[in-house]
Design an enzyme around this catalytic site. Structure first.
Site, PDB file in Angstrom:
ATOM      1  N   GLU A 153       0.823  -1.217   0.000  1.00  0.00           N
ATOM      2  CA  GLU A 153       0.000   0.000   0.000  1.00  0.00           C
ATOM      3  C   GLU A 153       0.856   1.264   0.000  1.00  0.00           C
ATOM      4  O   GLU A 153       1.503   1.575   1.020  1.00  0.00           O
ATOM      5  CB  GLU A 153      -0.896  -0.016   1.250  1.00  0.00           C
ATOM      6  N   HIS A 212      -9.130   0.625  -0.434  1.00  0.00           N
ATOM      7  CA  HIS A 212      -9.701   1.239   0.767  1.00  0.00           C
ATOM      8  C   HIS A 212     -10.565   2.384   0.261  1.00  0.00           C
ATOM      9  O   HIS A 212     -10.064   3.416  -0.190  1.00  0.00           O
ATOM     10  CB  HIS A 212      -8.594   1.705   1.727  1.00  0.00           C
ATOM     11  N   GLU A 247     -12.032   1.064   5.195  1.00  0.00           N
ATOM     12  CA  GLU A 247     -11.030   1.544   6.147  1.00  0.00           C
ATOM     13  C   GLU A 247     -11.316   3.040   6.287  1.00  0.00           C
ATOM     14  O   GLU A 247     -10.736   3.879   5.587  1.00  0.00           O
ATOM     15  CB  GLU A 247      -9.607   1.294   5.656  1.00  0.00           C
TER      16      GLU A 247
HETATM   17  C1  LER Z   1      -3.342   1.456   6.314  1.00  0.00           C
HETATM   18  O1  LER Z   1      -4.182   0.780   5.438  1.00  0.00           O
HETATM   19  C2  LER Z   1      -3.317   2.894   6.046  1.00  0.00           C
HETATM   20  O2  LER Z   1      -3.982   3.357   5.170  1.00  0.00           O
HETATM   21  C3  LER Z   1      -2.442   3.767   6.842  1.00  0.00           C
HETATM   22  O3  LER Z   1      -2.865   5.106   6.731  1.00  0.00           O
HETATM   23  C4  LER Z   1      -2.347   3.397   8.273  1.00  0.00           C
HETATM   24  O4  LER Z   1      -3.516   3.778   8.954  1.00  0.00           O
HETATM   25 MN    MN Z   2      -5.288   2.140   3.907  1.00  0.00          MN
END
Ligand code: LER
Ligand code: MN
Length: 269
Positions: A153, A212, A247
């Site tokens: 990510e 996300h 998320e």
């Molecule tokens: C994790 O998926 C993320 O997006 C980071 O910003 C940690 O919170």
């Molecule tokens: Mn994230």
């Protein structure tokens, strides 16, 4: 498109972008009640709950495991794959491999987000990138034993200085011949870093395995200023088949955020 909601059991991440924080039986019940297809687990470690118990909760509530986050290694234990100390890097790798094992037994990929760390005066950029590439190679080949990918990510500039944009992460994976790795497109980070959400998603869709799906302010879609209908239409047109995962901040309440998330994923396209 498939939906997932985040269940967090990491006390240090109580203020983080996760929807349900109570025990997992509560989280699974809430996910099912709101109509999610899956849950994304953010656990303190791979020992938090047994595989048998997770499978029991899955069967009870009819839910898949979309992914398993590894960020507790950073927020709880201060571990990162690009730390100057080789012992910390090794601990970070071991922590992630245990979560890859955990997720793998459930058919779910693990995610590398905050544990990628950042470069610094003690670990200059090129060295940090080579630490990251070596770790990703090891982890991705481990994940392949379970027939799942590993998810990397890119994060916004305030959380890492390694890769902030999807296109730069794609170039890095290609340059280092890294296989069995898909990218996580977190729309909150992308809203800060990308010129265009639509163009980045469309240009790199072949590399994007997880999303996300957060609005510009990290709340549920519809609570910020992202044009989610345009994005959903695009994702449908370019054949995205992964999860849209919540998320997001649990605001104004976890239930209201979850309900808004589901509503936002079901527009009349
Ligand atoms: C994790 O998926 C993320 O997006 C980071 O910003 C940690 O919170
Ligand atoms: Mn994230």
């Amino acid at each position: 498109m498939k939906t997932a909601v985040t269940l967090c059991r990491v006390a240090e991440a109580a203020a983080g972008p996760f929807v349900f924080h109570q025990d997992l039986s509560h989280g699974f019940a809430k996910a099912a009640e709101h109509g999610f297809d899956a849950v994304e687990l953010f656990l303190p470690s791979a020992d938090e709950i047994s595989i048998a118990e997770v499978k029991k909760l899955q069967a009870e509530h009819g839910l898949k495991i979309a992914a398993v986050g590894t960020g507790a290694g950073m927020v709880k234990y201060g571990l990162s794959l690009t730390d100057a100390d080789p012992l910390i890097r090794q601990k970070a790798l071991d922590f992630i491999l245990e979560l890859v094992d955990f997720g793998g037994q459930l058919g779910a990929p693990a995610i590398l987000g905050s544990m990628q760390g950042r470069s610094s005066t003690t670990v200059p950029h090129q060295l940090a990138i080579s630490y990251l590439a070596d770790a990703l190679r090891t982890i991705a080949s481990h994940a392949a034993r379970f027939d799942v990918p590993f998810i990397y990510e890119p994060l916004n500039r305030y959380e890492t200085n390694l890769f902030n944009r999807i296109g730069d992460a794609v170039a890095f994976l290609t340059e280092h011949n890294l296989e069995n790795i898909t990218l996580l497109a977190d729309l909150f980070h992308m809203n800060i870093e990308e010129v265009s959400l639509e163009k980045s998603l469309a240009d790199h869709i072949a590399h994007i395995g997880h999303i996300h799906f957060a609005d510009s302010n990290r709340r549920a879609m519809g609570f910020g200023h992202t044009d989610s209908v345009k994005l959903l239409r695009l994702l449908q047109n370019i054949g995205y088949e992964g999860y849209l995962s919540a998320e997001i901040l649990p605001l104004p309440t976890p239930d209201a955020a979850a309900a808004q998330f589901i509503k936002s994923t079901q527009p009349n396209l």
